[in-house]
Design an enzyme around this catalytic site. Sequence first.
Site, PDB file in Angstrom:
ATOM      1  N   TYR A  42       0.834  -1.206   0.000  1.00  0.00           N
ATOM      2  CA  TYR A  42       0.000   0.000   0.000  1.00  0.00           C
ATOM      3  C   TYR A  42       0.869   1.256   0.000  1.00  0.00           C
ATOM      4  CZ  TYR A  42      -3.443   3.381   1.403  1.00  0.00           C
ATOM      5  OH  TYR A  42      -4.245   4.482   1.439  1.00  0.00           O
ATOM      6  N   ASP A  43       1.850   1.246   0.892  1.00  0.00           N
ATOM      7  CA  ASP A  43       2.720   2.416   1.020  1.00  0.00           C
ATOM      8  C   ASP A  43       3.490   2.715  -0.255  1.00  0.00           C
ATOM      9  OD1 ASP A  43       3.729   2.072   4.506  1.00  0.00           O
ATOM     10  OD2 ASP A  43       1.902   2.761   3.508  1.00  0.00           O
ATOM     11  N   GLU A 120     -42.890   4.340  15.429  1.00  0.00           N
ATOM     12  CA  GLU A 120     -42.141   4.617  14.206  1.00  0.00           C
ATOM     13  C   GLU A 120     -41.316   3.391  13.820  1.00  0.00           C
ATOM     14  OE1 GLU A 120     -38.511   7.191  15.242  1.00  0.00           O
ATOM     15  OE2 GLU A 120     -39.822   7.411  16.968  1.00  0.00           O
ATOM     16  N   LYS A 122     -38.203   1.012  13.034  1.00  0.00           N
ATOM     17  CA  LYS A 122     -36.848   0.847  13.552  1.00  0.00           C
ATOM     18  C   LYS A 122     -35.945   0.425  12.401  1.00  0.00           C
ATOM     19  CE  LYS A 122     -34.211  -1.262  17.243  1.00  0.00           C
ATOM     20  NZ  LYS A 122     -33.058  -1.675  16.450  1.00  0.00           N
ATOM     21  N   ASP A 124     -32.483  -0.656  10.401  1.00  0.00           N
ATOM     22  CA  ASP A 124     -31.351  -1.522  10.704  1.00  0.00           C
ATOM     23  C   ASP A 124     -30.093  -0.962  10.044  1.00  0.00           C
ATOM     24  OD1 ASP A 124     -30.067  -3.632  11.804  1.00  0.00           O
ATOM     25  OD2 ASP A 124     -30.639  -5.065  10.265  1.00  0.00           O
ATOM     26  N   TYR A 232     -34.384  10.548  13.576  1.00  0.00           N
ATOM     27  CA  TYR A 232     -35.493  10.124  14.429  1.00  0.00           C
ATOM     28  C   TYR A 232     -35.529  10.768  15.808  1.00  0.00           C
ATOM     29  CZ  TYR A 232     -31.958   6.504  15.542  1.00  0.00           C
ATOM     30  OH  TYR A 232     -30.813   5.838  15.852  1.00  0.00           O
ATOM     31  N   LYS A 321     -39.527  -6.059  18.413  1.00  0.00           N
ATOM     32  CA  LYS A 321     -38.765  -6.754  17.384  1.00  0.00           C
ATOM     33  C   LYS A 321     -39.660  -7.753  16.666  1.00  0.00           C
ATOM     34  CE  LYS A 321     -34.416  -5.382  17.605  1.00  0.00           C
ATOM     35  NZ  LYS A 321     -33.385  -6.278  18.020  1.00  0.00           N
ATOM     36  N   CYS A 415      -8.348 -30.784  26.857  1.00  0.00           N
ATOM     37  CA  CYS A 415      -8.578 -29.486  26.216  1.00  0.00           C
ATOM     38  C   CYS A 415      -8.126 -29.574  24.750  1.00  0.00           C
ATOM     39  CB  CYS A 415      -7.787 -28.399  26.946  1.00  0.00           C
ATOM     40  SG  CYS A 415      -7.740 -26.838  26.047  1.00  0.00           S
ATOM     41  N   CYS A 418      -4.722 -27.207  24.452  1.00  0.00           N
ATOM     42  CA  CYS A 418      -3.435 -27.452  25.123  1.00  0.00           C
ATOM     43  C   CYS A 418      -3.301 -28.892  25.607  1.00  0.00           C
ATOM     44  CB  CYS A 418      -3.248 -26.480  26.279  1.00  0.00           C
ATOM     45  SG  CYS A 418      -4.361 -26.824  27.651  1.00  0.00           S
ATOM     46  N   CYS A 438     -11.057 -26.067  31.061  1.00  0.00           N
ATOM     47  CA  CYS A 438      -9.679 -26.499  30.870  1.00  0.00           C
ATOM     48  C   CYS A 438      -8.963 -26.151  32.173  1.00  0.00           C
ATOM     49  CB  CYS A 438      -9.050 -25.744  29.696  1.00  0.00           C
ATOM     50  SG  CYS A 438      -7.256 -25.839  29.685  1.00  0.00           S
ATOM     51  N   CYS A 443      -3.206 -22.146  29.532  1.00  0.00           N
ATOM     52  CA  CYS A 443      -3.719 -22.604  28.234  1.00  0.00           C
ATOM     53  C   CYS A 443      -3.718 -21.444  27.233  1.00  0.00           C
ATOM     54  CB  CYS A 443      -5.132 -23.152  28.395  1.00  0.00           C
ATOM     55  SG  CYS A 443      -5.940 -23.490  26.832  1.00  0.00           S
TER      56      CYS A 443
HETATM   57  S1  IVH Z   1     -34.756   6.084  19.043  1.00  0.00           S
HETATM   58  C1  IVH Z   1     -32.737   5.791  22.928  1.00  0.00           C
HETATM   59  N1  IVH Z   1     -35.695   5.442  16.738  1.00  0.00           N
HETATM   60  O1  IVH Z   1     -31.958   1.191  17.316  1.00  0.00           O
HETATM   61  C2  IVH Z   1     -31.983   5.470  21.691  1.00  0.00           C
HETATM   62  N2  IVH Z   1     -33.718   4.332  17.434  1.00  0.00           N
HETATM   63  O2  IVH Z   1     -31.703  -0.879  19.287  1.00  0.00           O
HETATM   64  C3  IVH Z   1     -32.851   5.071  20.576  1.00  0.00           C
HETATM   65  N3  IVH Z   1     -32.802   2.772  15.772  1.00  0.00           N
HETATM   66  O3  IVH Z   1     -29.343   2.725  19.087  1.00  0.00           O
HETATM   67  C4  IVH Z   1     -33.160   6.160  19.687  1.00  0.00           C
HETATM   68  N4  IVH Z   1     -34.338   3.121  14.243  1.00  0.00           N
HETATM   69  O4  IVH Z   1     -29.486   3.085  16.527  1.00  0.00           O
HETATM   70  C5  IVH Z   1     -34.716   5.203  17.630  1.00  0.00           C
HETATM   71  N5  IVH Z   1     -36.643   5.050  14.690  1.00  0.00           N
HETATM   72  C6  IVH Z   1     -35.673   4.806  15.559  1.00  0.00           C
HETATM   73  C7  IVH Z   1     -34.635   3.896  15.293  1.00  0.00           C
HETATM   74  C8  IVH Z   1     -33.671   3.677  16.273  1.00  0.00           C
HETATM   75  C9  IVH Z   1     -33.231   2.463  14.542  1.00  0.00           C
HETATM   76  C10 IVH Z   1     -31.610   2.186  16.389  1.00  0.00           C
HETATM   77  C11 IVH Z   1     -30.733   3.144  17.149  1.00  0.00           C
HETATM   78  C12 IVH Z   1     -30.623   2.569  18.535  1.00  0.00           C
HETATM   79  C13 IVH Z   1     -30.956   1.135  18.287  1.00  0.00           C
HETATM   80  C14 IVH Z   1     -31.435   0.449  19.535  1.00  0.00           C
END
Ligand code: IVH
Length: 676
Positions: A42-43, A120, A122, A124, A232, A321, A415, A418, A438, A443
């Site tokens: 890289y360098d 609202e 959530k 990912d 959010y 969830k 183990c 070890c 172990c 170990c």
């Molecule tokens: S509210 C109090 N709103 O989920 C902290 N979080 O599992 C939460 N996340 O750390 C903030 N969508 O990164 C909030 N609509 C939403 C979200 C949300 C995704 C994430 C956030 C949090 C994590 C917790």
Amino acid sequence: MMQKFGDKKSIETRVKKLRSEIQRLREAYHIQNDPSVTDDVYDSLTKELKILLEKYPELKDINAPEERVAGKALEKFEKFTHKKRMLSLNDVFGEEELYEWEKRIKKLLPANEKVEYFCEVKFDGLAVSLIYENGIFKRGATRGDGFVGEDITENLKMIHSIPLTLKGKNIPKYLEVRGEALISKKTLENLNKKNKKEGKTLFANTRNVAAGSLRQLDANLVKERKLDFFAYDIALVSEEKVFSKHSEKHHFLAEVGFLVDKNEAFCKTSEEVMSFVKKFEKKRNAFFYGTDGIVISVDSIRLQEVLGVVGKAPRYMCAYKYPAEKATTIVEDIKVNVGRTGVLTPLAFFKPTLVAGSTVSKATLHNMDQIEKLDIKIGDTVVIEKAGDVIPKVVQVLKDMRSGKEKKFLMPIKCPVCNSGVEKREMSSENASVAYYCTNQKCSAKNQRYMEHFVSVFGIYELGPKILHRFRDEGLISGPADIFLLKKEDIETLERFGEKSAVNIVREIEEKKKISLARFIWSLGILHVGEETARDLALHFKTIDKLIQAEKEELERIENVGGEVAKSIFNFFEDKTNIEFVKKLEKNGVVVLKEKNTLEKGKLSGMTFVLTGTLAKMTRPIAKEKILALGGKVAGSVSKATSYVVSGEEAGSKLDKAEKLGVKILTEEEFLKMID
Ligand code: IVH
């Protein structure tokens, strides 16, 4: 003339090739974590590019990767201390748990309070915090451990949905926005198509791409990957702007130019919440972005403040969830892993299969009890389950699929690392009745796992598992304490470790030598002592010596430290080698910083309160929590040592006693003023 032109052309081609190869190496190193990339290659490529561009400045391109990071590719991001801690959310799985959550918060609020919930989506992705001053985007950071994250401002500027300037009038002087950075499912699909064509590793899910792109130093890559940002929450805002509801924050964020998802609902009961949860579940697959649930908040900020935070998560919010996804696969083998405490954990290896958006090829089986309970054999067809980022687990064996050739798994008597003896110990915890250890203190697997834990708590990121292993093989270190004695000269002479990486490693160790007491305790790897318990212990004992000398009874009295944990801490320090280890760390240069005691500095420190009668604005447990948070104490009965009695409706004998003893009595109003 012709000759010159030809030269120029070939130089241009060379520059292009160098750029793309450097880019590829960067990605391999930072995103795919491919250790086969050496700094040296890289360098020297970067050096060649630099020389060429000095000679032919007309070939410079301000958008090229080398311009953005100016050869700083391997330097890490700056630390960013959050003004307000970035919390996480407690999960609820299923209807029942949601009702329990509602019941719990209702119990903590005065009976006459009407609660409205805001729901609202959530997302990912990767949680990010953005700072705006006078409407201008100034800095942005990752969550890190919630207190300190990484400054990724330059990368965030590449996300189109992060406004660099806020829209509209009346923009607050200071605004701290929280949200999620992520890529759409479609973008992931395209990215993986391209990677497949080019023979590169495929990304397992959208979250990995977001994290991988934002936590590397090439801002262009963020642009290329088409990241998005959904806002959010507002963590902090200057005084001129006041929000009374969480939903108002959402609508304000949309108004000033953020992308805010429109799938929202206001609900009066958890039954109504459930119906929104079910409604969105139907849309979820077709939704543009990866989601793993619904976030539910108590909409009123006043009630949010009353409910407060416990540990890492607020009480006024939860994450519903969606049920885990399931898949079937075949157990090809069961092997044993040796952990840092020496415990032998069986691991199942599967025929790789896709579950909840990522490929699963192994899962822990935890212990023998679990294997026996599920009756898992090598060769079995099993059902595995995975929810969002939750670790996959085996939930069922399809016994009808057995051919008769399946093999029973037996815990090894030696183990696997070890070859020392394995000891069976009775456990008093509810997870397992027996565990296998172990017996060898030295170990190498135990040491390796422990060292990995140790460096990660210290935040010495340069020392990844492979490097630690190598250093041990080369005899540079035999345990974590030796890390602090490493010298540049020791490292740079090793094959594949140029001067640059040696300098980086030594510099980072030097920088990370200073550590808070809480993290120091966590780093010791005491059984059952994780991050939160370590913090509680640090707050209580304030110095490591006091913790070392603590009696079991004192440990048991600390909040959140039960009998099992107290016993484990006590036993740990009964072992002289562990005390010697602590001393050796200090001798080798580790500096344990004095615990900043927020409790002691609280405005109620030194005061003892007694609560009596029914309070109108908050329940007694909440009042107690607020007093403790401000450094005060709460006692159950009135004595001369009581500073104040807080008297609610229908106060009884405690009030009489206070009057008799001349203890000052506060009405609820007076008390609220005091803690405001
Ligand atoms: S509210 C109090 N709103 O989920 C902290 N979080 O599992 C939460 N996340 O750390 C903030 N969508 O990164 C909030 N609509 C939403 C979200 C949300 C995704 C994430 C956030 C949090 C994590 C917790």
